[in-house]
Scaffold this motif. Structure first.
Motif, short mmCIF file in Angstrom:
data_model
loop_
_atom_site.label_atom_id
_atom_site.label_comp_id
_atom_site.label_asym_id
_atom_site.label_seq_id
_atom_site.Cartn_x
_atom_site.Cartn_y
_atom_site.Cartn_z
N ILE A 158 43.19 -50.38 8.01
CA ILE A 158 43.34 -50.10 6.57
C ILE A 158 43.88 -51.34 5.86
O ILE A 158 43.43 -51.69 4.77
CB ILE A 158 44.29 -48.89 6.35
CG1 ILE A 158 43.76 -47.66 7.07
CG2 ILE A 158 44.47 -48.62 4.86
CD1 ILE A 158 44.71 -46.48 7.03
N VAL A 159 44.83 -52.00 6.48
CA VAL A 159 45.37 -53.24 5.92
C VAL A 159 44.27 -54.29 5.80
O VAL A 159 44.12 -54.95 4.76
CB VAL A 159 46.53 -53.78 6.79
CG1 VAL A 159 46.98 -55.15 6.30
CG2 VAL A 159 47.69 -52.81 6.80
N GLU A 160 43.50 -54.43 6.87
CA GLU A 160 42.42 -55.43 6.87
C GLU A 160 41.40 -55.14 5.78
O GLU A 160 40.93 -56.06 5.09
CB GLU A 160 41.76 -55.47 8.24
CG GLU A 160 42.66 -56.03 9.34
CD GLU A 160 41.99 -56.01 10.70
OE1 GLU A 160 42.12 -57.01 11.42
OE2 GLU A 160 41.35 -55.00 11.03
N GLN A 161 41.05 -53.87 5.61
CA GLN A 161 40.09 -53.49 4.57
C GLN A 161 40.66 -53.78 3.18
O GLN A 161 39.94 -54.27 2.29
CB GLN A 161 39.73 -52.01 4.70
CG GLN A 161 38.66 -51.53 3.73
CD GLN A 161 37.35 -52.24 3.91
OE1 GLN A 161 36.95 -52.54 5.05
NE2 GLN A 161 36.66 -52.52 2.82
N SER A 162 41.93 -53.49 2.99
CA SER A 162 42.57 -53.74 1.69
C SER A 162 42.60 -55.23 1.37
O SER A 162 42.38 -55.64 0.22
CB SER A 162 43.99 -53.18 1.68
OG SER A 162 44.00 -51.79 1.88
N LYS A 163 42.85 -56.04 2.36
CA LYS A 163 42.87 -57.49 2.16
C LYS A 163 41.49 -58.03 1.82
O LYS A 163 41.34 -58.93 0.99
CB LYS A 163 43.43 -58.18 3.42
CG LYS A 163 44.90 -57.92 3.63
CD LYS A 163 45.35 -58.26 5.04
CE LYS A 163 45.40 -59.74 5.30
NZ LYS A 163 45.99 -60.04 6.62
N LYS A 164 40.45 -57.45 2.43
CA LYS A 164 39.08 -57.87 2.14
C LYS A 164 38.72 -57.53 0.70
O LYS A 164 38.04 -58.30 0.01
CB LYS A 164 38.10 -57.20 3.09
CG LYS A 164 38.09 -57.76 4.50
CD LYS A 164 37.09 -57.02 5.37
CE LYS A 164 37.11 -57.56 6.79
NZ LYS A 164 36.15 -56.80 7.66
N GLU A 165 39.15 -56.37 0.22
CA GLU A 165 38.84 -55.96 -1.13
C GLU A 165 39.51 -56.83 -2.17
O GLU A 165 39.05 -56.92 -3.31
CB GLU A 165 39.25 -54.49 -1.33
CG GLU A 165 38.40 -53.51 -0.53
CD GLU A 165 38.92 -52.08 -0.60
OE1 GLU A 165 39.99 -51.88 -1.23
OE2 GLU A 165 38.28 -51.19 -0.01
N GLU A 166 40.61 -57.47 -1.79
CA GLU A 166 41.30 -58.37 -2.70
C GLU A 166 40.55 -59.70 -2.86
O GLU A 166 40.66 -60.36 -3.88
CB GLU A 166 42.71 -58.66 -2.21
CG GLU A 166 43.68 -57.53 -2.40
CD GLU A 166 45.09 -57.91 -1.98
OE1 GLU A 166 46.02 -57.17 -2.34
OE2 GLU A 166 45.25 -58.95 -1.30
N ASP A 167 39.81 -60.09 -1.83
CA ASP A 167 39.11 -61.38 -1.85
C ASP A 167 37.90 -61.36 -2.78
O ASP A 167 37.32 -60.34 -3.04
CB ASP A 167 38.67 -61.75 -0.43
CG ASP A 167 39.86 -61.98 0.49
OD1 ASP A 167 40.96 -62.27 -0.04
OD2 ASP A 167 39.70 -61.85 1.72
#
Length: 202
Positions: free
Chosen positions: A193-202
């Motif tokens: 979930i953290v990894e997905q959230s970080k990708k969405e920020e990029d």
């Protein structure tokens, strides 16, 4: 005439002293039922199922006594082997209680490591940024849940999802948490979930 006045005065005094305190007590009792006194949060504090009704709900209320003992040992040591006999539903209950207590160290211990799990220090910062707000909202929203169960449609040999369900009037809500076995212990799949959230920020 004076005798009649004395009787009236005496009755009035009895009425005043007989009703007012009782009414005040009843009013105080009614108000006290609506007061929630938060329990002081202490990291790695052992828990007990003997709860004072003044305090908030805990997801560990229905945990069997033997599992509660093992939970407290896990809290003290961080050794996840104490959780080896816990069902997926019980692991989610443990997780929810850790969310409430902001015990990120122990949340880290029961987070599944797919090879991308960072150090505890990095995890703590990312947990607070990406996970904490939603998880704490879910804790409050589902604390009086109707059911907690394994979603049979997601069940694999060592992977599944646990669903918590609640009804508000005619409205039904649910939340699902993914788990995966790691060394025979069910753990929470959180870091994706953290990894997905970080990708969405990029």
């Amino acid at each position: 005439m004076s005798r009649i006045f004395f009787i009236i005065l005496l009755c009035g005094s009895l009425t005043t002293t007989g009703c007012s305190p009782n009414n005040a007590i009843r009013e105080k009792e009614i108000k006290s039922k609506n007061v929630i006194i938060p329990e002081k949060i202490i990291q790695n504090k052992p828990v007990t199922t003997l709860l004072d009704n003044r305090y908030d709900f805990t997801y560990l209320e229905n945990l069997p006594e033997d599992k509660l003992v093992e939970y407290n040992r896990f809290i003290q040591s961080g050794n996840t082997n104490h959780l080896i006999e816990f069902t997926p539903e019980q692991i989610v209950m443990v997780f929810m209680n850790l969310v409430f207590n902001h015990n990120v160290d122990r949340i880290y211990d029961i987070t599944y490591n797919d090879g991308n799990l960072p150090s505890l220090e990095i995890f703590i910062n990312e947990y607070r940024e990406y996970l904490s707000p939603q998880l704490e909202d879910n804790y409050l929203k589902f604390r009086f849940y109707d059911a907690i169960r394994v979603d049979e449609n997601t069940k694999k040999e060592e992977e599944l999802a646990v669903v918590i369900e609640i009804s508000y009037g005619t409205s039904k809500h649910s939340v699902a948490y993914a788990l995966k076995k790691e060394k025979n212990i069910w753990k929470m799949r959180l870091y994706n979930i953290v990894e997905q959230s970080k990708k969405e920020e990029d």
